[in-house]
Design a protein around this motif. Structure first.
Motif, PDB file in Angstrom:
ATOM      1  N   SER A 108       8.974   6.899  -0.096  1.00 48.30           N
ATOM      2  CA  SER A 108       7.388   6.985   0.280  1.00 48.30           C
ATOM      3  C   SER A 108       6.654   5.656   0.209  1.00 48.30           C
ATOM      4  CB  SER A 108       7.098   8.145  -0.390  1.00 48.30           C
ATOM      5  OG  SER A 108       7.671   9.187  -0.270  1.00 48.30           O
ATOM      6  N   LEU A 109       6.975   4.789  -1.036  1.00 47.04           N
ATOM      7  CA  LEU A 109       6.185   3.709  -1.260  1.00 47.04           C
ATOM      8  C   LEU A 109       6.764   2.617   0.080  1.00 47.04           C
ATOM      9  CD1 LEU A 109       6.564   3.086  -5.030  1.00 47.04           C
ATOM     10  CD2 LEU A 109       4.476   3.948  -3.740  1.00 47.04           C
ATOM     11  N   ALA A 110       7.965   2.574   0.292  1.00 47.45           N
ATOM     12  CA  ALA A 110       8.259   1.708   1.557  1.00 47.45           C
ATOM     13  C   ALA A 110       7.252   2.081   2.868  1.00 47.45           C
ATOM     14  CB  ALA A 110       9.636   1.827   1.567  1.00 47.45           C
ATOM     15  N   ARG A 111       7.563   3.172   3.030  1.00 44.89           N
ATOM     16  CA  ARG A 111       6.394   3.748   4.217  1.00 44.89           C
ATOM     17  C   ARG A 111       5.244   3.362   3.943  1.00 44.89           C
ATOM     18  NH1 ARG A 111      10.388   8.000   3.541  1.00 44.89           N
ATOM     19  NH2 ARG A 111       8.916   9.262   2.728  1.00 44.89           N
ATOM     20  N   ALA A 112       4.532   3.882   3.158  1.00 39.56           N
ATOM     21  CA  ALA A 112       3.340   3.594   2.653  1.00 39.56           C
ATOM     22  C   ALA A 112       2.688   2.071   2.846  1.00 39.56           C
ATOM     23  CB  ALA A 112       2.609   4.033   1.522  1.00 39.56           C
ATOM     24  N   ASN A 113       3.566   1.240   2.522  1.00 40.83           N
ATOM     25  CA  ASN A 113       3.678  -0.157   2.232  1.00 40.83           C
ATOM     26  C   ASN A 113       3.777  -1.005   3.933  1.00 40.83           C
ATOM     27  OD1 ASN A 113       3.408  -2.915   1.382  1.00 40.83           O
ATOM     28  ND2 ASN A 113       5.405  -3.140   1.330  1.00 40.83           N
ATOM     29  N   GLU A 114       4.558  -0.316   4.717  1.00 40.44           N
ATOM     30  CA  GLU A 114       4.741  -0.547   6.067  1.00 40.44           C
ATOM     31  C   GLU A 114       3.351  -0.380   6.947  1.00 40.44           C
ATOM     32  OE1 GLU A 114       8.215   1.179   7.673  1.00 40.44           O
ATOM     33  OE2 GLU A 114       9.415   0.055   6.472  1.00 40.44           O
ATOM     34  N   ALA A 115       2.870   1.004   6.541  1.00 46.43           N
ATOM     35  CA  ALA A 115       1.566   1.468   6.990  1.00 46.43           C
ATOM     36  C   ALA A 115       0.432   0.510   6.844  1.00 46.43           C
ATOM     37  CB  ALA A 115       1.443   2.940   6.916  1.00 46.43           C
ATOM     38  N   ALA A 116       0.475   0.282   5.555  1.00 44.44           N
ATOM     39  CA  ALA A 116      -0.645  -0.596   5.233  1.00 44.44           C
ATOM     40  C   ALA A 116      -0.455  -1.902   5.651  1.00 44.44           C
ATOM     41  CB  ALA A 116      -0.692  -0.719   3.388  1.00 44.44           C
ATOM     42  N   THR A 117       0.599  -2.544   5.577  1.00 46.62           N
ATOM     43  CA  THR A 117       0.882  -3.993   6.444  1.00 46.62           C
ATOM     44  C   THR A 117       0.475  -3.878   7.710  1.00 46.62           C
ATOM     45  OG1 THR A 117       2.695  -4.212   4.881  1.00 46.62           O
ATOM     46  CG2 THR A 117       2.427  -5.662   6.885  1.00 46.62           C
ATOM     47  N   ALA A 118       0.902  -2.754   8.523  1.00 50.06           N
ATOM     48  CA  ALA A 118       0.437  -2.685  10.020  1.00 50.06           C
ATOM     49  C   ALA A 118      -1.187  -2.774   9.974  1.00 50.06           C
ATOM     50  CB  ALA A 118       1.219  -1.634  10.527  1.00 50.06           C
ATOM     51  N   ASP A 119      -1.752  -1.859   9.080  1.00 48.86           N
ATOM     52  CA  ASP A 119      -3.214  -1.820   9.438  1.00 48.86           C
ATOM     53  C   ASP A 119      -3.828  -3.183   8.893  1.00 48.86           C
ATOM     54  OD1 ASP A 119      -3.206   0.923   9.836  1.00 48.86           O
ATOM     55  OD2 ASP A 119      -3.265   1.649   7.604  1.00 48.86           O
ATOM     56  N   MET A 120      -3.511  -3.906   7.862  1.00 47.54           N
ATOM     57  CA  MET A 120      -3.823  -5.059   7.545  1.00 47.54           C
ATOM     58  C   MET A 120      -3.704  -6.064   8.753  1.00 47.54           C
ATOM     59  SD  MET A 120      -2.818  -5.538   3.808  1.00 47.54           S
ATOM     60  CE  MET A 120      -3.434  -7.340   3.644  1.00 47.54           C
ATOM     61  N   ASP A 121      -2.583  -6.060   9.455  1.00 47.25           N
ATOM     62  CA  ASP A 121      -2.469  -7.074  10.482  1.00 47.25           C
ATOM     63  C   ASP A 121      -3.248  -6.769  11.776  1.00 47.25           C
ATOM     64  OD1 ASP A 121      -0.313  -8.164   9.123  1.00 47.25           O
ATOM     65  OD2 ASP A 121       1.422  -6.968  10.014  1.00 47.25           O
ATOM     66  N   ARG A 122      -3.449  -5.328  11.955  1.00 44.97           N
ATOM     67  CA  ARG A 122      -4.543  -4.962  13.040  1.00 44.97           C
ATOM     68  C   ARG A 122      -5.704  -5.468  12.638  1.00 44.97           C
ATOM     69  NH1 ARG A 122      -3.098  -0.300  12.941  1.00 44.97           N
ATOM     70  NH2 ARG A 122      -4.890   0.840  11.700  1.00 44.97           N
ATOM     71  N   LEU A 123      -6.227  -5.188  11.414  1.00 47.36           N
ATOM     72  CA  LEU A 123      -7.600  -5.462  10.893  1.00 47.36           C
ATOM     73  C   LEU A 123      -7.666  -7.209  10.920  1.00 47.36           C
ATOM     74  CD1 LEU A 123      -8.127  -3.219   7.741  1.00 47.36           C
ATOM     75  CD2 LEU A 123      -9.117  -3.129   9.931  1.00 47.36           C
ATOM     76  N   PHE A 124      -6.641  -7.758  10.540  1.00 43.55           N
ATOM     77  CA  PHE A 124      -6.849  -9.470  10.778  1.00 43.55           C
ATOM     78  C   PHE A 124      -6.895  -9.654  12.069  1.00 43.55           C
ATOM     79  CE2 PHE A 124      -4.339  -9.961   6.506  1.00 43.55           C
ATOM     80  CZ  PHE A 124      -5.414 -10.413   5.946  1.00 43.55           C
ATOM     81  N   GLU A 125      -6.249  -9.231  13.029  1.00 45.01           N
ATOM     82  CA  GLU A 125      -6.641  -9.362  14.694  1.00 45.01           C
ATOM     83  C   GLU A 125      -7.862  -9.139  14.948  1.00 45.01           C
ATOM     84  OE1 GLU A 125      -3.588  -7.150  16.538  1.00 45.01           O
ATOM     85  OE2 GLU A 125      -1.925  -8.295  15.936  1.00 45.01           O
ATOM     86  N   GLN A 126      -8.380  -8.037  14.463  1.00 50.43           N
ATOM     87  CA  GLN A 126      -9.704  -7.706  14.903  1.00 50.43           C
ATOM     88  C   GLN A 126     -10.755  -8.625  14.271  1.00 50.43           C
ATOM     89  OE1 GLN A 126     -10.667  -3.746  13.361  1.00 50.43           O
ATOM     90  NE2 GLN A 126      -9.326  -2.724  15.045  1.00 50.43           N
ATOM     91  N   GLN A 127     -10.511  -8.994  13.094  1.00 55.17           N
ATOM     92  CA  GLN A 127     -11.387 -10.185  12.380  1.00 55.17           C
ATOM     93  C   GLN A 127     -11.285 -11.427  13.106  1.00 55.17           C
ATOM     94  OE1 GLN A 127     -10.113 -11.249   8.442  1.00 55.17           O
ATOM     95  NE2 GLN A 127     -12.204 -12.250   8.070  1.00 55.17           N
ATOM     96  N   ALA A 128     -10.060 -11.849  13.577  1.00 57.21           N
ATOM     97  CA  ALA A 128     -10.080 -12.927  14.321  1.00 57.21           C
ATOM     98  C   ALA A 128     -10.736 -12.974  15.656  1.00 57.21           C
ATOM     99  CB  ALA A 128      -8.567 -13.521  14.809  1.00 57.21           C
TER     100      ALA A 128
END
Length: 440
Positions: free
Chosen positions: A243-263
């Motif tokens: 569960s933690l691995a899946r949550a970490n993957e989802a959080a990483t994907a959200d962070m990547d998407r937010l970084f792209e939006q910030q750029a």
């Protein structure tokens, strides 16, 4: 249910192909796209360790559910103090193999016991070796696991012979599911149904007891409640890690998407800033032009008001009413006047030729002379226009006084266009002495 183990390599291959492709009422729960990998892993395992036998047997999970799985049952070699021992083991392939690691148990014979507080073998016999705990799909396999486990057993043997007068374990209370304990070690070998005849390794294990003199002579019987607790903790830990691995993957994907939006937002912010700067510069330029034109319009209105009265009384001299603002404007005016005079002369020659007042030879000679002179006049006019254009740009690009945008207060040159043709499209911007030197 156990199918008869094959005796040869060809027999093992045919047997595995048969049981993996069996679609009967009791079929194996493995994915079709992974059956070839499972088959190859098992064949490599029994080829490397001939003491293991392939079987198809029922496995009971901790929740009481049962399923038919493939397993390898037999012994693995172990070298302890330069002496070879054979450790009885059973290796099960779970439903999600090879995405999940195999399930491995040490299976003590009636004259053996599991070493208490072993580093990676729990009291039920389940093996938690580092290789199994760090199993990676695509890189891990059964042969490497068995070899690694054999070396780990040599460093910390999991079994030893029962000491004399070893008390049999007390019968645990009957659980709700009769096969609950078998879920921890499905290869159940009750001592009541087997004859305690020592195998070829019996004396070796007796020697192993002597080698393990540091062990207590009468270790306590296995605690089933503790075994169940450890198994439940291990299962819960595995689920939490997933569960933690899946949550970490989802959080990483959200962070990547937010970084792209910030750029993207940063890029748009820079573009908007550049647009604002460009608009502000254009606004300042337009304000300067408006103020300049307003000053010139006011000066022209004043001049007209003063000279309209003189026109009525006949005091205005057409030759002195408007004079050039500077030397360049004077050259432009004189050049344009000469150009227009030459145009009139050429027109008069055309009329004279049409009226037969001139011979063609005289007409051509005069036209050639006038056109040559007109060419020189227009070349000079183009140089004057270019010089005026340079001065105009330098004048408009010059910085104004702090806090002031009025450029009309400083006289400057005006642009006079001199295109090639019958006449100029502009007569120039001239100045009147009455306007105090302002360009109008």
């Amino acid at each position: 249910m156990v199918m008869g183990p094959p005796s040869s390599q060809l027999g093992r291959e045919n047997w595995l192909t048969q049981v993996l492709n069996d679609q009967g009422s009791i079929h194996l729960p493995y994915s079709d796209n992974l059956k070839f990998v499972i088959r190859q892993h098992l064949l490599d395992l029994v080829s490397e360790f001939p003491t293991l036998i392939l079987k198809k047997q029922q496995y009971t999970h901790t929740n009481g559910s049962t399923v038919q799985l493939l397993m390898a049952d037999g012994t693995l070699p172990m070298y302890y103090q330069n002496v070879k021992y054979n450790i009885p083991v059973s290796i099960w392939l779970p439903e999600a193999y090879p995405r999940q690691p195999p399930i491995m148990y040490v299976v003590p014979t009636p004259d053996m016991i599991v070493k208490p507080q072993h580093s990676f073998v729990d009291p039920s016999g389940m093996v938690f070796s580092p290789y199994i705990c760090n199993w990676v799909n695509g890189r891990s396999n059964l042969v490497d696991m068995a070899q690694d486990t054999s070396m780990q057993f040599g460093q910390d043997p999991p079994l030893f012979s029962k000491p004399p007068n070893w008390p049999p374990p007390a019968q645990p209370p009957t659980p709700q599911h009769p096969d609950t304990f078998l879920a921890h070690n499905p290869i159940h070998r009750p001592s009541s149904s087997q004859t305690s005849t020592p195998s070829s390794s019996g004396n070796i294990w007796a020697g192993a007891v002597a080698a393990m003199s540091g062990q207590p002579p009468s270790p306590p019987p296995p605690n089933l409640e503790e075994s169940f607790r450890k198994s439940a903790v291990a299962e819960l830990t595995k689920r939490l890690q997933g569960s933690l691995a899946r949550a970490n993957e989802a959080a990483t994907a959200d962070m990547d998407r937010l970084f792209e939006q910030q750029a993207e937002l940063t890029k748009r912010e820079r573009e908007i800033a550049r647009g604002i700067e460009s608009i502000q510069a254009e606004r300042h330029a337009l304000e300067g032009c408006v103020l300049e034109m307003s000053g010139k319009a006011a000066a022209l209105g004043k001049w007209l008001e003063e000279n309209e009265k003189k026109q009525v009384s006949g005091e205005v001299d057409a030759d002195t009413a408007i004079v050039p603002a500077d030397v360049l404007s004077k050259q432009a005016l004189e050049g344009q006047a000469e150009d227009l005079a030459l145009e009139d002369a050429l027109y008069s020659l055309d009329k004279a030729l049409q009226a037969n007042s001139l011979t063609p030879e005289v007409y051509i000679k005069q036209v050639r002379a006038l056109c040559g002179k007109q060419f020189m006049v227009r070349a000079l006019g183009r140089k004057v226009a270019n010089r005026q254009d340079q001065l105009r740009r330098a004048y408009h690009n010059a910085p104004t006084a702090a806090g002031s945008l009025r450029r009309d207060s400083v006289p400057g040159p005006s642009h006079v266009q001199m295109p090639q043709g019958d006449s100029w499209t502009s007569v120039g911007i001239l100045s009147n002495p009455l306007t105090q030197g302002r360009v109008i």
